[in-house]
Design a protein around this motif. Structure first.
Motif, short mmCIF file in Angstrom:
data_model
loop_
_atom_site.label_atom_id
_atom_site.label_comp_id
_atom_site.label_asym_id
_atom_site.label_seq_id
_atom_site.Cartn_x
_atom_site.Cartn_y
_atom_site.Cartn_z
N SER A 179 -33.20 40.57 -12.12
CA SER A 179 -34.16 40.16 -13.14
C SER A 179 -35.55 40.76 -12.98
CB SER A 179 -34.27 38.63 -13.16
OG SER A 179 -34.76 38.14 -11.92
N ASP A 180 -35.97 41.10 -11.74
CA ASP A 180 -37.37 41.48 -11.55
C ASP A 180 -37.57 42.78 -10.77
OD1 ASP A 180 -36.41 40.52 -9.21
OD2 ASP A 180 -38.08 39.18 -8.77
N HIS A 181 -36.50 43.50 -10.46
CA HIS A 181 -36.60 44.78 -9.76
C HIS A 181 -35.69 45.79 -10.46
CE1 HIS A 181 -38.48 42.46 -6.61
NE2 HIS A 181 -38.62 43.50 -5.83
N LYS A 182 -36.16 47.04 -10.57
CA LYS A 182 -35.30 48.09 -11.09
C LYS A 182 -34.43 48.68 -9.99
CE LYS A 182 -36.98 51.16 -13.88
NZ LYS A 182 -37.86 52.21 -14.45
N PHE A 183 -34.98 48.75 -8.76
CA PHE A 183 -34.28 49.37 -7.64
C PHE A 183 -34.41 48.49 -6.40
CE2 PHE A 183 -36.10 52.71 -10.38
CZ PHE A 183 -34.92 53.26 -10.86
N THR A 184 -33.50 48.69 -5.45
CA THR A 184 -33.51 47.87 -4.23
C THR A 184 -33.66 48.69 -2.96
OG1 THR A 184 -31.08 47.98 -4.02
CG2 THR A 184 -32.01 46.15 -5.33
N TRP A 185 -33.61 50.01 -3.06
CA TRP A 185 -33.72 50.87 -1.87
C TRP A 185 -34.70 51.99 -2.15
CZ3 TRP A 185 -32.52 56.13 -1.37
CH2 TRP A 185 -32.54 56.63 -0.06
N PHE A 186 -35.62 52.23 -1.19
CA PHE A 186 -36.63 53.26 -1.32
C PHE A 186 -36.74 54.03 -0.01
CE2 PHE A 186 -37.69 49.93 -4.25
CZ PHE A 186 -38.20 50.56 -5.37
N ARG A 187 -36.83 55.35 -0.12
CA ARG A 187 -37.10 56.19 1.04
C ARG A 187 -37.78 57.45 0.54
NH1 ARG A 187 -32.38 57.15 5.18
NH2 ARG A 187 -32.84 54.93 5.51
N GLY A 188 -39.08 57.61 0.91
CA GLY A 188 -39.82 58.73 0.38
C GLY A 188 -39.90 58.65 -1.14
N CYS A 189 -39.52 59.73 -1.81
CA CYS A 189 -39.52 59.74 -3.28
C CYS A 189 -38.13 59.43 -3.84
CB CYS A 189 -40.02 61.08 -3.80
SG CYS A 189 -39.02 62.49 -3.28
N SER A 190 -37.20 58.98 -3.00
CA SER A 190 -35.86 58.61 -3.46
C SER A 190 -35.77 57.10 -3.64
CB SER A 190 -34.81 59.07 -2.45
OG SER A 190 -34.84 60.48 -2.27
N TYR A 191 -34.97 56.68 -4.60
CA TYR A 191 -34.79 55.25 -4.84
C TYR A 191 -33.51 55.02 -5.63
CZ TYR A 191 -37.25 56.92 -9.05
OH TYR A 191 -37.64 57.65 -10.15
N SER A 192 -32.92 53.84 -5.45
CA SER A 192 -31.70 53.49 -6.18
C SER A 192 -31.48 51.99 -6.09
CB SER A 192 -30.48 54.24 -5.60
OG SER A 192 -30.31 53.91 -4.23
N ARG A 193 -30.53 51.51 -6.88
CA ARG A 193 -30.14 50.11 -6.81
C ARG A 193 -28.73 50.04 -6.24
NH1 ARG A 193 -27.96 45.58 -10.99
NH2 ARG A 193 -27.58 44.12 -9.30
N ILE A 194 -28.65 49.91 -4.91
CA ILE A 194 -27.35 49.92 -4.23
C ILE A 194 -27.01 48.55 -3.62
CG2 ILE A 194 -27.29 52.39 -3.78
CD1 ILE A 194 -28.43 51.86 -1.01
N ASP A 195 -27.93 47.60 -3.75
CA ASP A 195 -27.67 46.24 -3.26
C ASP A 195 -27.35 45.36 -4.47
OD1 ASP A 195 -28.80 46.36 -0.27
OD2 ASP A 195 -30.13 47.50 -1.60
N SER A 196 -26.22 44.65 -4.41
CA SER A 196 -25.74 43.94 -5.59
C SER A 196 -25.07 42.63 -5.22
CB SER A 196 -24.74 44.81 -6.36
OG SER A 196 -25.30 46.03 -6.76
N ALA A 197 -24.88 41.80 -6.26
CA ALA A 197 -24.06 40.59 -6.15
C ALA A 197 -23.03 40.64 -7.27
CB ALA A 197 -24.91 39.33 -6.26
N LEU A 198 -21.75 40.54 -6.90
CA LEU A 198 -20.64 40.58 -7.85
C LEU A 198 -19.95 39.22 -7.83
CD1 LEU A 198 -19.15 44.04 -6.75
CD2 LEU A 198 -20.94 43.63 -8.46
N LEU A 199 -19.86 38.58 -9.00
CA LEU A 199 -19.29 37.23 -9.08
C LEU A 199 -18.01 37.24 -9.90
CD1 LEU A 199 -22.52 35.14 -9.85
CD2 LEU A 199 -21.56 35.77 -7.62
N SER A 200 -17.04 36.43 -9.46
CA SER A 200 -15.81 36.27 -10.23
C SER A 200 -16.09 35.42 -11.47
CB SER A 200 -14.73 35.62 -9.38
OG SER A 200 -15.10 34.30 -9.03
N LEU A 201 -15.25 35.55 -12.48
CA LEU A 201 -15.44 34.80 -13.72
C LEU A 201 -15.37 33.30 -13.46
CD1 LEU A 201 -13.32 36.97 -16.20
CD2 LEU A 201 -15.81 36.97 -15.88
N GLU A 202 -14.49 32.88 -12.52
CA GLU A 202 -14.37 31.46 -12.20
C GLU A 202 -15.68 30.91 -11.62
OE1 GLU A 202 -10.36 33.43 -11.78
OE2 GLU A 202 -12.41 33.81 -11.06
N TRP A 203 -16.38 31.76 -10.87
CA TRP A 203 -17.67 31.36 -10.31
C TRP A 203 -18.67 31.10 -11.44
CZ3 TRP A 203 -18.85 31.76 -4.85
CH2 TRP A 203 -20.16 31.39 -4.53
#
Length: 337
Positions: A179-203
């Protein structure tokens, strides 16, 4: 139940320990998964130092020199574990959320960079989800993106990312939006969103108001991710204290004087009344430390946002390292004050 995962890039040192405690206290975490702890063995003493008290359960995957180092800690008044399964790159605890009597499984993951190893882990996680036969929450460092815009300069998904996306679909999982971040990992001028939460439909059927947000990354190059279910956030707020209070000269004397001044009130009423002078005392003795930590964290986030928007020069990484060093010093000072 509020759950977080964080690739801390090593957990040795008072600064890192205080960083995790701050996260737990700030977001009132019921469970935290720590990745890359760089600890071969975890003891109860280690867990109490990290969590802050003894009312916890935990499981871990130790370091083998090349991978892993996973640690999952939870409030055992909120979650009760029935079973545990472990792999080199993942840690699964199956149990029940006590307040709602909700049977579920949490799987903390730290996925390898190598595509072949990733596919092997996807197969293992598929098997574990089938073995648990409960709603599942997968969270951690997946070292992979799902959408093109989740990596700097990304215009298409590579083969490994496509296979990850297909695995999510085959497992009927939902990749929770951050909700409040575009990316989760930063190093120098590199960045990406590689940290996640995956939920089952039952959850999600049980917790329709689940949401995911990010926290300050502090001394790590990863931001923590925090998943919360607002439906469970009810009831009276618990009485909380900081370890640093008890090592501060004058704290016990102040408490003793205030306690005596409350007279013969019932014990719970005295505890409630004590929060007012405690708040004043904390602000007076520790307010500047808290302000400085927040200031450094905000400045680190400001640099991350600049990098995310394509603004980068050779001085920014040096500035960030200096800010992290200053932030660590204040974490340590708060721990030992």
């Amino acid at each position: 139940m509020i759950v977080s995962s964080w690739n801390v890039r090593g957990l040795r040192g008072d600064g890192k320990l205080r960083m995790v405690k701050e996260l737990r206290n700030k977001y009132k975490l019921d469970m935290v998964g720590l990745i890359e702890t760089k600890m071969q063995v975890v003891t109860r003493f280690d867990v109490i130092r990290i969590w802050g008290n003894d009312g916890v359960g935990w499981e871990y995957v130790g370091s083998d020199g090349a991978s892993g180092e996973l640690l999952l800690i939870w409030n055992d008044l909120v979650f009760s574990m029935n079973n545990c399964y472990k792999g080199e790159r993942w840690l699964c605890v199956k149990g029940v959320m006590l307040k709602r009597r909700f049977n579920c499984s949490f799987i903390l993951v730290y996925i390898a960079h190598n595509r072949t190893e990733k596919n092997h882990v996807w197969e293992e996680l598929s098997y574990i989800a089938g073995l648990c036969q409960t709603p599942c929450c997968f969270l951690g460092d997946f070292n992979e993106i799902v959408h093109e815009g989740e990596r700097k300069g990304g215009t298409s998904l590579n083969r490994s990312a496509e296979e990850f996306k297909i695995w999510i679909q085959d497992m009927n999982l939902v990749d929770m939006p951050l909700s409040d971040h575009k990316f989760t990992w930063f190093r120098g001028c590199s960045y990406s969103r590689i940290d996640s939460a995956l939920l089952s439909l039952e959850w999600l059927e049980e917790f329709l108001e689940s949401r995911l947000r990010g926290g300050p990354r502090g001394l790590s190059d990863h931001c923590p991710i925090i998943m919360e279910n607002r439906k469970l956030a009810c009831g009276p707020r618990p009485f909380r204290s900081l370890d640093s209070w008890f090592t501060h000269e004058g704290f016990l004397r102040m408490v003793n004087e205030e306690w005596k001044g409350l007279g013969d009130k019932p014990f719970t009423d005295k505890l409630k009344a004590l929060t007012i002078p405690l708040g004043r005392w904390h602000k007076d003795k520790f307010g500047e430390i808290d302000k400085k930590i927040v200031k450094f964290e905000e400045e680190i986030k400001r640099l991350d946002d600049m990098v995310s928007n394509g603004v980068y020069d050779g001085t920014m990484e040096a500035r960030r390292k200096a800010l992290v060093t200053c932030c660590e010093r204040w974490y340590v000072r708060k721990e030992l004050h």
